[in-house]
Design a protein around this motif. Structure first.
Motif, mmCIF file in Angstrom:
data_model
loop_
_atom_site.group_PDB
_atom_site.id
_atom_site.type_symbol
_atom_site.label_atom_id
_atom_site.label_comp_id
_atom_site.label_asym_id
_atom_site.label_seq_id
_atom_site.Cartn_x
_atom_site.Cartn_y
_atom_site.Cartn_z
ATOM 1 N N ALA A 266 0.853 -1.189 0.000
ATOM 2 C CA ALA A 266 0.000 0.000 0.000
ATOM 3 C C ALA A 266 0.887 1.236 0.000
ATOM 4 O O ALA A 266 2.045 1.176 0.436
ATOM 5 N N PRO A 267 0.380 2.370 -0.461
ATOM 6 C CA PRO A 267 1.181 3.599 -0.509
ATOM 7 C C PRO A 267 1.750 3.958 0.857
ATOM 8 O O PRO A 267 1.027 3.962 1.854
ATOM 9 N N GLY A 268 3.055 4.215 0.875
ATOM 10 C CA GLY A 268 3.694 4.632 2.103
ATOM 11 C C GLY A 268 4.019 3.514 3.070
ATOM 12 O O GLY A 268 4.584 3.768 4.141
ATOM 13 N N LEU A 269 3.676 2.294 2.704
ATOM 14 C CA LEU A 269 3.920 1.159 3.583
ATOM 15 C C LEU A 269 4.878 0.168 2.940
ATOM 16 O O LEU A 269 5.083 0.185 1.723
ATOM 17 N N GLU A 270 5.449 -0.700 3.768
ATOM 18 C CA GLU A 270 6.333 -1.725 3.246
ATOM 19 C C GLU A 270 5.523 -2.853 2.597
ATOM 20 O O GLU A 270 4.344 -3.064 2.927
ATOM 21 N N ARG A 271 6.161 -3.558 1.716
ATOM 22 C CA ARG A 271 5.525 -4.713 1.097
ATOM 23 C C ARG A 271 5.260 -5.769 2.172
ATOM 24 O O ARG A 271 6.118 -6.020 3.024
ATOM 25 N N GLU A 272 4.085 -6.379 2.112
ATOM 26 C CA GLU A 272 3.737 -7.361 3.130
ATOM 27 C C GLU A 272 3.266 -8.660 2.499
ATOM 28 O O GLU A 272 2.689 -8.681 1.406
ATOM 29 N N PHE A 273 3.481 -9.734 3.222
ATOM 30 C CA PHE A 273 3.058 -11.061 2.802
ATOM 31 C C PHE A 273 1.548 -11.180 2.880
ATOM 32 O O PHE A 273 0.923 -10.698 3.824
ATOM 33 N N VAL A 274 0.962 -11.843 1.884
ATOM 34 C CA VAL A 274 -0.477 -12.081 1.869
ATOM 35 C C VAL A 274 -0.779 -13.569 1.991
ATOM 36 O O VAL A 274 -1.501 -13.998 2.878
ATOM 37 N N ALA A 275 -0.207 -14.363 1.069
ATOM 38 C CA ALA A 275 -0.503 -15.797 1.057
ATOM 39 C C ALA A 275 0.595 -16.538 0.314
ATOM 40 O O ALA A 275 1.264 -15.965 -0.554
ATOM 41 N N ARG A 276 0.773 -17.797 0.676
ATOM 42 C CA ARG A 276 1.792 -18.630 0.034
ATOM 43 C C ARG A 276 1.242 -20.034 -0.191
ATOM 44 O O ARG A 276 0.442 -20.525 0.615
ATOM 45 N N ILE A 277 1.699 -20.653 -1.254
ATOM 46 C CA ILE A 277 1.375 -22.055 -1.506
ATOM 47 C C ILE A 277 2.676 -22.812 -1.735
ATOM 48 O O ILE A 277 3.529 -22.399 -2.518
ATOM 49 N N ARG A 278 2.840 -23.903 -0.983
ATOM 50 C CA ARG A 278 4.012 -24.746 -1.146
ATOM 51 C C ARG A 278 3.708 -25.719 -2.275
ATOM 52 O O ARG A 278 2.764 -26.503 -2.201
ATOM 53 N N LEU A 279 4.496 -25.654 -3.308
ATOM 54 C CA LEU A 279 4.156 -26.347 -4.549
ATOM 55 C C LEU A 279 4.316 -27.864 -4.453
ATOM 56 O O LEU A 279 3.711 -28.592 -5.241
ATOM 57 N N SER A 280 5.096 -28.339 -3.501
ATOM 58 C CA SER A 280 5.296 -29.782 -3.404
ATOM 59 C C SER A 280 4.048 -30.508 -2.935
ATOM 60 O O SER A 280 3.767 -31.637 -3.364
ATOM 61 N N ASP A 281 3.296 -29.861 -2.055
ATOM 62 C CA ASP A 281 2.133 -30.547 -1.502
ATOM 63 C C ASP A 281 0.864 -29.700 -1.474
ATOM 64 O O ASP A 281 -0.173 -30.159 -1.005
ATOM 65 N N GLY A 282 0.961 -28.468 -1.935
ATOM 66 C CA GLY A 282 -0.215 -27.606 -1.993
ATOM 67 C C GLY A 282 -0.601 -26.978 -0.677
ATOM 68 O O GLY A 282 -1.648 -26.331 -0.578
ATOM 69 N N ARG A 283 0.242 -27.126 0.333
ATOM 70 C CA ARG A 283 -0.099 -26.525 1.622
ATOM 71 C C ARG A 283 -0.092 -25.010 1.485
ATOM 72 O O ARG A 283 0.781 -24.441 0.834
ATOM 73 N N THR A 284 -1.049 -24.372 2.138
ATOM 74 C CA THR A 284 -1.186 -22.929 2.018
ATOM 75 C C THR A 284 -0.987 -22.234 3.361
ATOM 76 O O THR A 284 -1.216 -22.810 4.422
ATOM 77 N N TYR A 285 -0.575 -20.988 3.265
ATOM 78 C CA TYR A 285 -0.314 -20.161 4.431
ATOM 79 C C TYR A 285 -0.880 -18.773 4.143
ATOM 80 O O TYR A 285 -0.810 -18.292 3.013
ATOM 81 N N TYR A 286 -1.412 -18.138 5.188
ATOM 82 C CA TYR A 286 -2.038 -16.832 5.007
ATOM 83 C C TYR A 286 -1.634 -15.870 6.104
ATOM 84 O O TYR A 286 -1.407 -16.261 7.249
ATOM 85 N N ALA A 287 -1.597 -14.592 5.748
ATOM 86 C CA ALA A 287 -1.468 -13.557 6.760
ATOM 87 C C ALA A 287 -2.764 -13.528 7.567
ATOM 88 O O ALA A 287 -3.852 -13.788 7.031
ATOM 89 N N ASP A 288 -2.643 -13.200 8.833
ATOM 90 C CA ASP A 288 -3.834 -13.165 9.692
ATOM 91 C C ASP A 288 -4.888 -12.206 9.150
ATOM 92 O O ASP A 288 -6.088 -12.447 9.306
ATOM 93 N N SER A 289 -4.444 -11.140 8.533
ATOM 94 C CA SER A 289 -5.371 -10.112 8.066
ATOM 95 C C SER A 289 -6.269 -10.586 6.923
ATOM 96 O O SER A 289 -7.302 -9.969 6.661
ATOM 97 N N VAL A 290 -5.890 -11.672 6.239
ATOM 98 C CA VAL A 290 -6.688 -12.133 5.108
ATOM 99 C C VAL A 290 -7.237 -13.544 5.317
ATOM 100 O O VAL A 290 -8.009 -14.036 4.484
ATOM 101 N N LYS A 291 -6.865 -14.169 6.405
ATOM 102 C CA LYS A 291 -7.275 -15.547 6.654
ATOM 103 C C LYS A 291 -8.796 -15.641 6.692
ATOM 104 O O LYS A 291 -9.463 -14.841 7.341
ATOM 105 N N GLY A 292 -9.330 -16.613 5.973
ATOM 106 C CA GLY A 292 -10.770 -16.795 5.911
ATOM 107 C C GLY A 292 -11.447 -15.988 4.827
ATOM 108 O O GLY A 292 -12.624 -16.214 4.522
ATOM 109 N N ARG A 293 -10.723 -15.062 4.222
ATOM 110 C CA ARG A 293 -11.296 -14.229 3.150
ATOM 111 C C ARG A 293 -10.620 -14.482 1.808
ATOM 112 O O ARG A 293 -11.262 -14.405 0.763
#
Length: 123
Positions: free
Chosen positions: A40-67
């Motif tokens: 976002a403007p004026g802010l640092e880049r932040e992690f949103v979500a990741r997918i581990r390609l070997s097994d499809g496991r996913t990870y989310y930032a708390d701010s977007v989890k469930g959405r």
């Protein structure tokens, strides 16, 4: 050189949905992780979500989890981010990123980046 192209951003009202896509083309590497980040403007880049390609496991930032939901289609070399129940604070430029590393503690671990797509959520 791998080329990553994002699309799907735009203007949406709060509570709405968008689906971002990231298409990979060019030289193929063995990637272990792919992810979405945002800035976002004026802010640092932040992690949103990741997918581990070997097994499809996913990870989310708390701010977007469930959405938000990250997914990939290997046949189409495409990474997706389904974003539901969007909030004004989700407004940012969203970037896809791929890493040849298994351990990805921060954005510096990602080798290849897209150019970004703007997401704007109005209240």
């Amino acid at each position: 050189q791998v080329r990553l192209v994002e699309s799907g951003g735009g203007l949406v009202q709060a509570g709405g949905s968008l689906r971002l896509s990231c298409v990979a083309s060019g030289r193929a590497f063995t990637y272990y992780n792919s992810a979405w980040f945002r800035q976002a403007p004026g802010l640092e880049r932040e992690f949103v979500a990741r997918i581990r390609l070997s097994d499809g496991r996913t990870y989310y930032a708390d701010s977007v989890k469930g959405r938000f939901t990250i997914s990939g289609d290997n046949a189409k070399n495409t990474l997706y981010l389904q974003m539901n129940s969007l909030k004004p604070e989700d407004t940012a430029v969203y970037y896809c990123a791929f890493s040849t590393r298994d351990y990805v503690p921060d954005d510096k671990a990602y080798n290849d980046w897209g150019q970004g797509t703007q997401v704007t959520v109005s209240s």
